[in-house]
Design an enzyme around this catalytic site. Structure first.
Site, PDB file in Angstrom:
ATOM      1  N   GLN A   1      -0.509  54.625  -5.538  1.00 20.37           N
ATOM      2  CA  GLN A   1      -1.479  55.564  -6.112  1.00 20.37           C
ATOM      3  C   GLN A   1      -0.656  56.563  -6.921  1.00 20.37           C
ATOM      4  O   GLN A   1      -0.051  57.475  -6.369  1.00 20.37           O
ATOM      5  CB  GLN A   1      -2.290  56.259  -5.009  1.00 20.37           C
ATOM      6  CG  GLN A   1      -3.175  57.412  -5.476  1.00 20.37           C
ATOM      7  CD  GLN A   1      -4.218  57.016  -6.519  1.00 20.37           C
ATOM      8  OE1 GLN A   1      -4.688  55.892  -6.533  1.00 20.37           O
ATOM      9  NE2 GLN A   1      -4.567  57.927  -7.402  1.00 20.37           N
ATOM     10  N   CYS A   2      -0.616  56.355  -8.248  1.00 22.32           N
ATOM     11  CA  CYS A   2       0.274  57.168  -9.093  1.00 22.32           C
ATOM     12  C   CYS A   2      -0.375  58.440  -9.611  1.00 22.32           C
ATOM     13  O   CYS A   2       0.338  59.377  -9.968  1.00 22.32           O
ATOM     14  CB  CYS A   2       0.789  56.336 -10.260  1.00 22.32           C
ATOM     15  SG  CYS A   2       2.035  55.137  -9.748  1.00 22.32           S
ATOM     16  N   GLN A   3      -1.695  58.477  -9.716  1.00 24.67           N
ATOM     17  CA  GLN A   3      -2.337  59.715 -10.197  1.00 24.67           C
ATOM     18  C   GLN A   3      -2.171  60.792  -9.127  1.00 24.67           C
ATOM     19  O   GLN A   3      -2.386  60.503  -7.944  1.00 24.67           O
ATOM     20  CB  GLN A   3      -3.823  59.468 -10.456  1.00 24.67           C
ATOM     21  CG  GLN A   3      -4.468  60.641 -11.197  1.00 24.67           C
ATOM     22  CD  GLN A   3      -5.959  60.407 -11.481  1.00 24.67           C
ATOM     23  OE1 GLN A   3      -6.665  59.759 -10.721  1.00 24.67           O
ATOM     24  NE2 GLN A   3      -6.443  60.954 -12.569  1.00 24.67           N
TER      25      GLN A   3
ATOM     26  N   TYR B   1      -8.784  57.919  -2.125  1.00 24.43           N
ATOM     27  CA  TYR B   1      -9.854  58.283  -3.071  1.00 24.43           C
ATOM     28  C   TYR B   1     -11.032  57.321  -2.960  1.00 24.43           C
ATOM     29  O   TYR B   1     -10.912  56.243  -2.378  1.00 24.43           O
ATOM     30  CB  TYR B   1      -9.304  58.276  -4.510  1.00 24.43           C
ATOM     31  CG  TYR B   1      -8.210  59.295  -4.714  1.00 24.43           C
ATOM     32  CD1 TYR B   1      -8.510  60.656  -4.806  1.00 24.43           C
ATOM     33  CD2 TYR B   1      -6.882  58.917  -4.761  1.00 24.43           C
ATOM     34  CE1 TYR B   1      -7.509  61.607  -4.950  1.00 24.43           C
ATOM     35  CE2 TYR B   1      -5.867  59.862  -4.906  1.00 24.43           C
ATOM     36  CZ  TYR B   1      -6.189  61.204  -4.999  1.00 24.43           C
ATOM     37  OH  TYR B   1      -5.201  62.145  -5.136  1.00 24.43           O
TER      38      TYR B   1
ATOM     39  N   MET C   1     -10.074  54.348  -7.939  1.00 23.22           N
ATOM     40  CA  MET C   1      -9.055  54.726  -8.921  1.00 23.22           C
ATOM     41  C   MET C   1      -9.148  53.732 -10.064  1.00 23.22           C
ATOM     42  O   MET C   1      -9.037  52.531  -9.861  1.00 23.22           O
ATOM     43  CB  MET C   1      -7.658  54.721  -8.284  1.00 23.22           C
ATOM     44  CG  MET C   1      -6.553  55.091  -9.248  1.00 23.22           C
ATOM     45  SD  MET C   1      -6.736  56.761  -9.916  1.00 23.22           S
ATOM     46  CE  MET C   1      -5.981  56.568 -11.537  1.00 23.22           C
ATOM     47  N   GLU C   2      -9.299  54.279 -11.275  1.00 24.44           N
ATOM     48  CA  GLU C   2      -9.654  53.501 -12.453  1.00 24.44           C
ATOM     49  C   GLU C   2      -8.473  52.746 -13.067  1.00 24.44           C
ATOM     50  O   GLU C   2      -8.317  52.706 -14.291  1.00 24.44           O
ATOM     51  CB  GLU C   2     -10.274  54.438 -13.498  1.00 24.44           C
ATOM     52  CG  GLU C   2      -9.346  55.519 -14.039  1.00 24.44           C
ATOM     53  CD  GLU C   2      -9.295  56.832 -13.269  1.00 24.44           C
ATOM     54  OE1 GLU C   2      -8.808  57.815 -13.831  1.00 24.44           O
ATOM     55  OE2 GLU C   2      -9.740  56.877 -12.099  1.00 24.44           O
TER      56      GLU C   2
ATOM     57  N   HIS D   1     -18.821  54.930 -12.109  1.00 25.67           N
ATOM     58  CA  HIS D   1     -17.863  55.990 -12.457  1.00 25.67           C
ATOM     59  C   HIS D   1     -16.545  55.363 -12.932  1.00 25.67           C
ATOM     60  O   HIS D   1     -16.020  55.725 -13.992  1.00 25.67           O
ATOM     61  CB  HIS D   1     -17.633  56.898 -11.243  1.00 25.67           C
ATOM     62  CG  HIS D   1     -16.691  58.038 -11.516  1.00 25.67           C
ATOM     63  ND1 HIS D   1     -17.117  59.250 -11.990  1.00 25.67           N
ATOM     64  CD2 HIS D   1     -15.346  58.135 -11.402  1.00 25.67           C
ATOM     65  CE1 HIS D   1     -16.071  60.055 -12.155  1.00 25.67           C
ATOM     66  NE2 HIS D   1     -14.983  59.399 -11.793  1.00 25.67           N
ATOM     67  N   GLU D   2     -16.020  54.421 -12.140  1.00 23.18           N
ATOM     68  CA  GLU D   2     -14.716  53.830 -12.488  1.00 23.18           C
ATOM     69  C   GLU D   2     -14.812  52.989 -13.772  1.00 23.18           C
ATOM     70  O   GLU D   2     -13.886  52.978 -14.576  1.00 23.18           O
ATOM     71  CB  GLU D   2     -14.162  52.992 -11.320  1.00 23.18           C
ATOM     72  CG  GLU D   2     -14.030  53.738  -9.989  1.00 23.18           C
ATOM     73  CD  GLU D   2     -13.325  55.089 -10.066  1.00 23.18           C
ATOM     74  OE1 GLU D   2     -12.484  55.279 -10.958  1.00 23.18           O
ATOM     75  OE2 GLU D   2     -13.618  55.954  -9.228  1.00 23.18           O
TER      76      GLU D   2
ATOM     77  N   HIS E   1     -14.564  55.210 -16.765  1.00 23.12           N
ATOM     78  CA  HIS E   1     -13.189  55.627 -17.063  1.00 23.12           C
ATOM     79  C   HIS E   1     -12.485  54.688 -18.052  1.00 23.12           C
ATOM     80  O   HIS E   1     -11.508  55.086 -18.685  1.00 23.12           O
ATOM     81  CB  HIS E   1     -12.355  55.678 -15.778  1.00 23.12           C
ATOM     82  CG  HIS E   1     -12.315  57.019 -15.131  1.00 23.12           C
ATOM     83  ND1 HIS E   1     -11.927  58.168 -15.804  1.00 23.12           N
ATOM     84  CD2 HIS E   1     -12.587  57.416 -13.857  1.00 23.12           C
ATOM     85  CE1 HIS E   1     -11.962  59.197 -14.969  1.00 23.12           C
ATOM     86  NE2 HIS E   1     -12.367  58.773 -13.780  1.00 23.12           N
TER      87      HIS E   1
ATOM     88  N   GLU F   1     -12.671  63.664 -16.422  1.00 23.26           N
ATOM     89  CA  GLU F   1     -13.665  63.517 -15.351  1.00 23.26           C
ATOM     90  C   GLU F   1     -15.080  63.966 -15.728  1.00 23.26           C
ATOM     91  O   GLU F   1     -16.051  63.335 -15.338  1.00 23.26           O
ATOM     92  CB  GLU F   1     -13.184  64.241 -14.087  1.00 23.26           C
ATOM     93  CG  GLU F   1     -11.940  63.623 -13.470  1.00 23.26           C
ATOM     94  CD  GLU F   1     -12.087  62.155 -13.080  1.00 23.26           C
ATOM     95  OE1 GLU F   1     -13.215  61.629 -13.064  1.00 23.26           O
ATOM     96  OE2 GLU F   1     -11.052  61.519 -12.793  1.00 23.26           O
TER      97      GLU F   1
ATOM     98  N   ASP G   1      -1.820  67.966  -6.955  1.00 21.31           N
ATOM     99  CA  ASP G   1      -2.565  67.465  -5.788  1.00 21.31           C
ATOM    100  C   ASP G   1      -3.328  68.590  -5.079  1.00 21.31           C
ATOM    101  O   ASP G   1      -4.429  68.385  -4.591  1.00 21.31           O
ATOM    102  CB  ASP G   1      -1.615  66.797  -4.781  1.00 21.31           C
ATOM    103  CG  ASP G   1      -1.110  65.460  -5.288  1.00 21.31           C
ATOM    104  OD1 ASP G   1      -1.877  64.756  -5.969  1.00 21.31           O
ATOM    105  OD2 ASP G   1       0.059  65.116  -5.013  1.00 21.31           O
TER     106      ASP G   1
ATOM    107  N   TYR H   1     -14.868  67.560 -12.312  1.00 19.12           N
ATOM    108  CA  TYR H   1     -15.928  66.550 -12.392  1.00 19.12           C
ATOM    109  C   TYR H   1     -17.282  67.213 -12.668  1.00 19.12           C
ATOM    110  O   TYR H   1     -17.972  66.886 -13.634  1.00 19.12           O
ATOM    111  CB  TYR H   1     -16.044  65.771 -11.072  1.00 19.12           C
ATOM    112  CG  TYR H   1     -14.847  64.946 -10.680  1.00 19.12           C
ATOM    113  CD1 TYR H   1     -14.908  63.553 -10.698  1.00 19.12           C
ATOM    114  CD2 TYR H   1     -13.660  65.534 -10.260  1.00 19.12           C
ATOM    115  CE1 TYR H   1     -13.830  62.777 -10.318  1.00 19.12           C
ATOM    116  CE2 TYR H   1     -12.570  64.769  -9.878  1.00 19.12           C
ATOM    117  CZ  TYR H   1     -12.662  63.391  -9.911  1.00 19.12           C
ATOM    118  OH  TYR H   1     -11.576  62.627  -9.537  1.00 19.12           O
TER     119      TYR H   1
ATOM    120  N   LYS I   1     -11.880  63.094   0.283  1.00 19.95           N
ATOM    121  CA  LYS I   1     -13.182  63.742   0.149  1.00 19.95           C
ATOM    122  C   LYS I   1     -13.839  63.935   1.519  1.00 19.95           C
ATOM    123  O   LYS I   1     -14.569  64.899   1.729  1.00 19.95           O
ATOM    124  CB  LYS I   1     -14.060  62.851  -0.740  1.00 19.95           C
ATOM    125  CG  LYS I   1     -15.495  63.283  -0.843  1.00 19.95           C
ATOM    126  CD  LYS I   1     -16.309  62.289  -1.665  1.00 19.95           C
ATOM    127  CE  LYS I   1     -17.756  62.739  -1.756  1.00 19.95           C
ATOM    128  NZ  LYS I   1     -18.555  61.864  -2.604  1.00 19.95           N
TER     129      LYS I   1
END
Length: 607
Positions: free
Chosen positions: A131-133, A264, A267-268, A292-293, A296, A315, A372, A380, A562
């Site tokens: 997960q790089c974001q 998450y 992730m897109e 949503h994805e 993106h 977002e 983060d 969003y 979340k």
């Protein structure tokens, strides 16, 4: 515009392409990497290149085949360590060179989660996902880890042959590893330029099944049937998105349903969206995360925020497009209802941060702020609210869609700032400048708390939720017998989410009320994770001790931030649950995603 979250000076040089050779070692929990970065100079007589790294061991650097001197600069508490490479010859403007770097990740790389077999559904093989974001690609390879630089990539990844590797790219065949016959090499190509945060990889005992002409659903076989059912409408959503904003440029739109610790909702990652298993509600009611994805693919992946301070551009537009798809799938009343729900989510986020916290600005200053820790639903929902407000101001949905489509065409494959966006808005609506001039731009962009104006919403689907929440808030103990299962007969799962969201914005209910709610609505048994999460928060706030074990179970069985962070925070604030919350976290922290673990530890004031 410099990126405060990166050391790599994107104004000096840019990465155009990365050729990767990766070897995944499950025993040592490391990835050994050989990265060939094609970089282009943006100035004359450049003598040094700086790349982002974090917790990486650098073994060797060469430039155009010549060995190059390098050093690691001063380490920063969350940005990592700059890799400073002295070029063997000066780089001129427009000149391209190839920088080869051999490196190895640390077992504590914040981008990677290594799962033991017992943490997977199949219990037999280990599993790895990335997960790089936002700024974690630098913990896998040295790179310009900023969204302002986009490049293509090619990758050959060696993994144990009984496992499958997938990446955010198109599959380009596989071969036996010539150096080790117990391993296999998978090859991938990404021909559309992307920023570093969209590099993604997964290695595990994965199976895939096609659910459409462009979509394969990948997951462990234990989750395959449920996932194929849940995401069967993916092609329909893709087509709606194309009808709204133009052709899909990425060729494949595959889905990967991950183990529960994925932090998450989705992730897109291009060509391969990562999805949390908490969406498997059994009735497709949470599939709008896929809308949503999918969105993106245009807003974020094709047109990208230049820095994380402009994250709302990714977002806010994505939520706007997602809700346009919702409107096509379920009608305009539903789009309006989801928009209103988003306003409540924004109120919740502002309440959590505090209304004067600058991280609730639409465009926050992230100098010396860990991205983060700044993450929330503000970009969003505040971003969406601005676009929804502008839609109403400038002539309605069809008119505003014309703007969005045009914006995406003009800035495709580029990166943008809020200033660029605003300039384009003014030039597109040049006949409505006096309307735009009346917008309180400073109030929307640079002021903390709720926006200066609330858009208007169609209340048709919300009224039933408002009426029922009001009944519960105003009910005296002697009135509780008037509630029954019939109350929810005509209320959809989306409306149940809204009902609980409304109740969470009120003063906590008495224990007697949540007990009665459980008797008549039986929320404890609900599979829908969005309903369950809000219901458990409502009970903890009411200080109902019986639900402490259920809340701890949800906080530990999945790792979606979340859900996990607010549940732990609420448990910590409930004196009867605090000690158990801390001890449960300490017992489970080793199984959590590194970013989730770091943030929950802060929430619970644990070292």
């Amino acid at each position: 515009m410099a990126d405060p979250s990166s050391f790599a000076s994107a104004d000096q040089f840019i990465t155009r392409h990365i050729n990767l050779k990766l070897c995944v070692d499950f025993d040592c929990r490391v990835i050994r990497a050989s990265s060939s970065l094609t970089v282009r100079g943006l100035h004359d007589s450049l003598s040094q290149l700086i790349f982002d790294t974090k917790d990486l061991t650098i073994k060797k650097v060469s430039v155009n085949g010549q060995e190059a001197k390098y050093s690691l600069g001063t380490s920063h508490k969350f940005k990592g360590t700059p890799l400073e490479i002295t070029l063997p010859f000066p780089l001129t403007r427009g000149q391209e060179i190839v920088v080869d770097i051999s490196s190895e990740t640390s077992p504590k790389s914040s981008a990677l989660q290594w799962l033991k077999p017992e943490q997977t559904a199949g219990k037999i093989h280990p599993y790895l996902f990335s997960q790089c974001q936002a700024t974690h690609c630098r913990t896998i390879i040295p790179c310009q880890d900023t969204p302002s630089v986009k490049f293509t990539y090619y990758c050959q990844i060696s993994v144990p042959k009984e496992l499958v590797a997938l990446m955010s790219a198109l599959h380009d065949g596989e071969i036996s590893d010539p150096d080790d016959n117990s391993r296999k090499i998978y090859r991938f190509k990404q021909n559309v330029p992307i920023p570093s945060y969209l590099i993604a990889l997964v290695v595990g005992a994965l199976e895939g099944r096609s659910v459409g002409p462009r979509t394969t659903v990948w997951t462990e076989k234990e989750l395959l049937e449920a996932s194929v059912y849940e995401f069967a409408e993916t092609e329909k959503m893709l087509k709606y998105a194309e009808d709204l904003v133009g052709p899909y440029v990425w060729e494949r739109y595959d889905l990967l349903i991950l183990p529960p610790s994925f932090p998450y909702g989705g992730m897109e990652n291009p060509c391969l969206t990562f999805v949390t298993p908490t969406l498997l509600a059994g009735d497709r009611s949470l599939a709008s995360v896929i809308a949503h994805e999918i969105s993106h693919s245009w807003t974020g992946n094709l047109v990208t925020n230049r820095t994380w301070e402009n994250f709302w551009l990714n977002e806010g537009h994505t939520v706007y497009l997602e809700r346009r798809i919702d409107g096509l799938l379920h009608g305009e009343e539903f789009r309006q209802f989801k928009a209103l729900g988003g306003w409540k989510e924004l109120q919740n986020a502002v309440n959590t941060f505090g209304a004067s916290n600058v991280l609730t600005n639409l465009v926050p200053n992230l100098h010396e702020v860990d991205v983060d820790e700044a993450f929330s639903s503000v970009p969003y929902e505040k971003g969406f609210a601005l676009l929804f407000y502008l839609e109403q101001l400038l002539g309605g949905p069809a008119v505003f869609l014309g703007f969005l489509k045009n914006y995406l065409q003009v800035f495709a494959y580029k990166t943008v700032t809020t200033e660029d966006w605003k300039k384009f808005l003014y030039s597109y609506f040049k006949d409505k400048v006096e309307i735009l001039d009346k917008v309180d731009w400073d109030g929307w962009m640079n002021t903390p708390g709720m926006p200066p104006v609330q858009p208007k919403y169609d209340m048709t689907l919300a009224n039933a939720c408002i009426a029922l929440s009001k009944r519960w808030v105003e009910a005296k103990e002697c009135d509780l017998s008037s509630f029954s299962a019939e109350d929810l007969k005509d209320i959809s799962s989306h409306q149940r989410i809204e009902l609980l969201t409304l109740l969470l914005l009120q003063e906590p209910l008495p224990v007697s009320h949540v007990k009665r709610m459980q008797e008549v609505y039986n929320f404890n048994e609900v599979k829908n994770s969005e309903i369950r999460f809000r219901w458990l928060r409502l009970c903890i706030r009411a200080k109902w001790e019986e639900v402490i074990p259920l809340a701890l179970k949800m906080a530990t069985e999945q790792g979606r931030m979340k859900f996990t962070r607010p549940l732990y925070r609420d448990l910590y604030n409930f004196d009867k649950a605090r000690d158990e919350a801390v001890s449960t976290f300490l017992k489970n922290r080793a199984y959590m995603h590194p970013v989730t673990e770091m943030l929950v530890a802060k929430d619970l004031h644990v070292n």
